[in-house]
Enzyme design. Structure first.
Site, PDB file in Angstrom:
ATOM      1  N   ASN A  17       0.872  -1.175   0.000  1.00 58.57           N
ATOM      2  CA  ASN A  17       0.000   0.000   0.000  1.00 58.57           C
ATOM      3  C   ASN A  17       0.909   1.225   0.000  1.00 58.57           C
ATOM      4  OD1 ASN A  17      -1.767   2.077   0.521  1.00 58.57           O
ATOM      5  ND2 ASN A  17      -2.299   1.407   2.596  1.00 58.57           N
ATOM      6  N   LYS A  19       0.122   4.251  -0.288  1.00 58.61           N
ATOM      7  CA  LYS A  19      -0.499   5.458   0.277  1.00 58.61           C
ATOM      8  C   LYS A  19      -0.229   6.651  -0.660  1.00 58.61           C
ATOM      9  CE  LYS A  19      -0.038   3.291   4.700  1.00 58.61           C
ATOM     10  NZ  LYS A  19      -0.108   3.382   6.141  1.00 58.61           N
ATOM     11  N   HIS A 103      -9.630   1.300   4.508  1.00 58.77           N
ATOM     12  CA  HIS A 103      -8.366   1.458   5.243  1.00 58.77           C
ATOM     13  C   HIS A 103      -8.607   2.417   6.413  1.00 58.77           C
ATOM     14  CE1 HIS A 103      -4.314   2.635   6.277  1.00 58.77           C
ATOM     15  NE2 HIS A 103      -3.919   1.513   5.702  1.00 58.77           N
ATOM     16  N   GLU A 105      -6.973   4.777   7.571  1.00 59.68           N
ATOM     17  CA  GLU A 105      -6.706   6.195   7.297  1.00 59.68           C
ATOM     18  C   GLU A 105      -7.903   6.827   6.583  1.00 59.68           C
ATOM     19  OE1 GLU A 105      -2.914   5.580   5.408  1.00 59.68           O
ATOM     20  OE2 GLU A 105      -2.067   5.035   7.353  1.00 59.68           O
ATOM     21  N   GLU A 176      -5.811  -5.044  10.212  1.00 56.78           N
ATOM     22  CA  GLU A 176      -4.791  -4.022  10.473  1.00 56.78           C
ATOM     23  C   GLU A 176      -5.140  -3.277  11.765  1.00 56.78           C
ATOM     24  OE1 GLU A 176      -2.615  -2.789   6.639  1.00 56.78           O
ATOM     25  OE2 GLU A 176      -4.360  -1.502   6.843  1.00 56.78           O
ATOM     26  N   GLY A 182       2.157   2.048  10.832  1.00 51.88           N
ATOM     27  CA  GLY A 182       3.166   3.105  10.771  1.00 51.88           C
ATOM     28  C   GLY A 182       3.838   3.417  12.098  1.00 51.88           C
ATOM     29  N   SER A 221       2.906  -2.339  10.344  1.00 49.86           N
ATOM     30  CA  SER A 221       4.336  -2.443  10.694  1.00 49.86           C
ATOM     31  C   SER A 221       4.954  -3.791  10.339  1.00 49.86           C
ATOM     32  CB  SER A 221       4.555  -2.116  12.178  1.00 49.86           C
ATOM     33  OG  SER A 221       4.241  -0.757  12.416  1.00 49.86           O
TER      34      SER A 221
HETATM   35  P1  PGA Z   1       2.627   0.152   7.609  1.00 45.40           P
HETATM   36  O1  PGA Z   1       1.193   0.407   6.936  1.00 45.40           O
HETATM   37  O2  PGA Z   1       3.136  -1.169   7.057  1.00 45.40           O
HETATM   38  O3  PGA Z   1       3.471   1.312   7.209  1.00 45.40           O
HETATM   39  O4  PGA Z   1       2.396   0.051   9.076  1.00 45.40           O
HETATM   40  C1  PGA Z   1       0.298  -0.646   6.695  1.00 45.40           C
HETATM   41  C2  PGA Z   1      -0.978  -0.113   6.063  1.00 45.40           C
HETATM   42  O5  PGA Z   1      -1.387   1.002   6.395  1.00 45.40           O
HETATM   43  O6  PGA Z   1      -1.606  -0.778   5.223  1.00 45.40           O
END
Ligand code: PGA
Length: 259
Positions: A17, A19, A103, A105, A176, A182, A221
Site C-alpha cells: 500500500n 499510500k 483502510h 486512514e 490491520e 506506521g 508495521s
Molecule cells: P505500515 O502500513 O506497514 O506502514 O504500518 C500498513 C498499512 O497502512 O496498510
C-alpha cells in the site's frame, strides 16, 4: 513455506500500500522489485497499490504480468458529479485487479463508515475488482478489551449483506490494528494467530466452511525483521505492507518469505 499444514490454504497475497507516495525514485524501486519477482518466483501473489494516477505507469513497468495492481479506494457510484473521486471501473481500466477499501486512514480522514465500505465493495464487484477490506481496532478499543466485538461488527457490516463468495464476489480481508500502522508496534504472534482465527470463525459462521478460504492478510508495521514469524502464523494468508513496500529490498525481504 509459511502456513503449511493448514487445510484450505488460499494462495497468499503480499500487497504493498503505497499510500500518497509515488516519486520517480519509488517507480525505480518498483522496477527493481519486478525484476526480483521475475527472477525469484515467490509462491505468493504480489500486488502494488499506488496512487491511482500511477496505475498506468506501473502497468507498463510490470508488463511481465508478475505483479498485480490495486487502487486504494473507489467511489460507490459508477460515475457522476463527485469531484476528486475515482470509480472502480476506472481503476480496472487502468490495470487494477484489487482495491483496498475501508483502510483506517480513510475511515479516519474521510469518515468512511462500514456501510460506505459495503457500498464501495458492491461497486468493486460490479467492476470486476477484488476488494481488500480493511478492519482493525484502535488503541483505545484494544485497551478496553473491545477488539473482538469491533472486528466482528466491521466484518459483518463492511461485507455487503448479499455477498455469496461466488466468482462474482472475490474477497480478501486485511486485519490491520490501527495502533500498529506506521508505528513499528505489532501485536504478539500469539495475538495475531488468535485474532486471525476469530476472523476465520466469523467468516465461517457467515459463509459456511468455505468462508475459511477467504484470504485474511495481516497489516501494520510488517517489516523484513518480523515478516517470517507473522507470515508463518496459521490463519495469516499474506500481508498488507505500507512503509516497507516502498523499498524493493525491504518489500522483497517480506515477499521472499514465500520463496
Ligand atoms: P505500515 O502500513 O506497514 O506502514 O504500518 C500498513 C498499512 O497502512 O496498510
Amino acid at each position: 513455506m509459511p502456513g503449511e499444514g493448514s487445510k484450505r490454504q488460499p494462495r497468499p497475497l503480499v500487497a504493498g500500500n503505497w499510500k500518497m507516495f509515488g516519486s520517480a525514485a519509488h517507480l525505480g524501486e518498483a522496477r527493481k522489485l519486478i525484476r526480483t519477482v521475475v527472477a525469484r518466483r515467490p509462491k505468493c501473489e504480489v500486488a502494488i497499490c499506488p496512487p491511482a494516477i500511477l496505475l498506468p505507469v506501473l502497468r507498463r513497468i510490470g508488463r511481465s504480468g508478475k505483479i498485480s495492481l490495486g487502487g486504494q479506494t473507489c467511489h460507490a457510484a459508477v460515475q457522476g458529479a463527485h469531484t476528486g473521486e475515482i470509480s472502480a471501473g476506472m481503476l480496472r481500466d487502468a490495470g487494477a485487479r484489487y482495491v483496498i477499501l475501508g483502510h483506517s486512514e480513510r475511515r479516519a480522514d474521510n469518515h468512511e463508515t462500514d456501510a460506505a465500505v459495503a457500498a464501495k465493495t458492491l461497486a468493486a464487484w460490479n467492476a470486476g475488482l477484488e476488494p481488500i477490506i480493511c478492519i482493525g481496532e484502535t488503541a483505545a478499543q484494544n485497551e478496553a478489551g473491545e477488539t473482538a466485538q469491533v472486528l466482528e461488527r466491521q466484518l459483518r457490516d463492511s461485507i455487503p449483506a448479499d455477498a455469496t463468495l461466488g466468482d462474482q464476489h472475490p474477497l480478501t480481508i486485511a486485519y490491520e490494528p490501527v495502533w500498529a500502522i506506521g508505528t513499528g508496534k505489532t501485536p504478539t504472534i500469539a495475538d495475531i494467530g488468535r485474532l486471525h482465527g476469530q476472523i476465520k470463525d466469523r467468516l465461517a459462521d457467515r459463509f459456511g466452511e468455505k468462508g475459511r478460504s477467504i484470504r485474511v492478510l495481516y497489516g501494520g508495521s510488517v517489516k523484513p525483521e518480523n515478516a517470517r514469524a507473522i507470515l508463518a502464523t496459521p490463519g495469516v494468508d499474506g500481508a498488507l505492507v505500507g512503509g516497507a513496500s516502498l523499498k524493493a529490498k525491504d518489500f522483497f525481504a517480506i515477499i521472499g518469505c514465500y520463496v
